[in-house]
Design a protein around this motif. Sequence first.
Motif, PDB file in Angstrom:
ATOM      1  N   PHE A 108       0.824  -1.203   0.000  1.00  0.00           N
ATOM      2  CA  PHE A 108       0.000   0.000   0.000  1.00  0.00           C
ATOM      3  C   PHE A 108       0.860   1.257   0.000  1.00  0.00           C
ATOM      4  O   PHE A 108       0.558   2.233  -0.698  1.00  0.00           O
ATOM      5  N   THR A 124      -8.324   0.195   1.999  1.00  0.00           N
ATOM      6  CA  THR A 124      -7.405  -0.901   1.706  1.00  0.00           C
ATOM      7  C   THR A 124      -8.049  -2.232   2.055  1.00  0.00           C
ATOM      8  O   THR A 124      -8.748  -2.349   3.060  1.00  0.00           O
ATOM      9  N   LEU A 146      -7.209   0.429  -2.682  1.00  0.00           N
ATOM     10  CA  LEU A 146      -5.974  -0.302  -2.923  1.00  0.00           C
ATOM     11  C   LEU A 146      -6.222  -1.747  -2.512  1.00  0.00           C
ATOM     12  O   LEU A 146      -6.617  -2.023  -1.378  1.00  0.00           O
TER      13      LEU A 146
END
Length: 402
Positions: A108, A124, A146
Amino acid sequence: MTRKWLSIVGIGEDGLQGLSAIAHSLIAQAEIFVGGDRHLAMLPTNDQRQKIVWTSPISASVDEIIRRRGQSICVLASGDPMCYGIGVTLTRRIPVSEMTIIPAPSTFSLACARLGWSLTEVETLSLNGRPPSLLQSYIYPGARLLILSEGKDTPAIVAQLLTNRGYGSSKIIVLERMGGSQERIVEGTAVSWSETEIAALNAIAVNCIADAGVVLPRLPGLPDSAYHHDGQLTKHEVRAITLATLAPTPGELLWDVGAGCGSISIEWMRSHARCRAIAIEQNSSRLRYIADNAAALGTPNLQIIEDKAPNALKDLAAPDAIFIGGGVTAAGLFDVCWQALRPGGRLVANVVTVEGEQTLFKWHEQVGGNLTRIAIQRAEPIGKFLGWRAMAPVTQWIAVKQ
């Protein structure tokens, strides 16, 4: 034992040469190495020290590490071991006071550096070993996602899921082998994604762009149309009130007794990624609705039990909250639920019948709590005019276990 016998060293795509002096020292002192084939292959070919390759299930390898407690063991991992990595698994079984963890930059962090995104402003998640439908609860207009990928096919799966959800215009960026000599970035949109030559080691960035009229709110009270059901559905106004009364907190467990189409337990889990729920339902056709709705709305890990309460509640993990949406008149149901509920836990029940109200009044006499009548009216056409049509009033009882 407090001696630090276990080390976990995160490695980037640049291999061992990219490690710090401390990480090199831990590797030099190790008697045993544990890792995947790719990581163990980074060691010199003439290194004769013992090597243990991760097995499936990985718990067997963790057991092997624990059996060797006290020996100098070095686990080689990818990136940051505490970011969806092996470090998280090991710290559940071994005190952190017995280990040294040296992270490399996470996927990340590297992705944000490439894209110019703020890590604190993105969502995330990992789809590595997890159902792709988990992505559903993260999607909203303007979201930046992400995603840790499971392999070369994951970008296409994500693109299809976004397109089916009505986010086909979303921008997809696949970042391969970040930090290595073979690093590559591939860009496209969800609806037109056709790239097949993707490296197995990749991460996916998504800028979510919604088509008109497809937005689902993240707060409780999703539109009734978001669910497949046979009429056994807590209507969205009552559902929003009920979820507010249940008051989910991250990490808590809900029992959804008489789950119907699963709307309460699904929205409980959507409130936070760490909220857990068990849906108990005896009607087999409704079980299919629950499973379909859970996958479509991003809670594929909802546990579903086909049985009748209170028998179905035996041996379940102790809940932090219980919702009873059906079957309140079942003999012994209250006693089983109240005994299982953790101290400070909430028991909430909704009924629409006189018999159900009589049962709730008896429960109120036993342990107290609050009774509330929820009456909703919706404007509907009456000829060429609008008139108010009342929904069946709902009586709600909540008690907090002291």
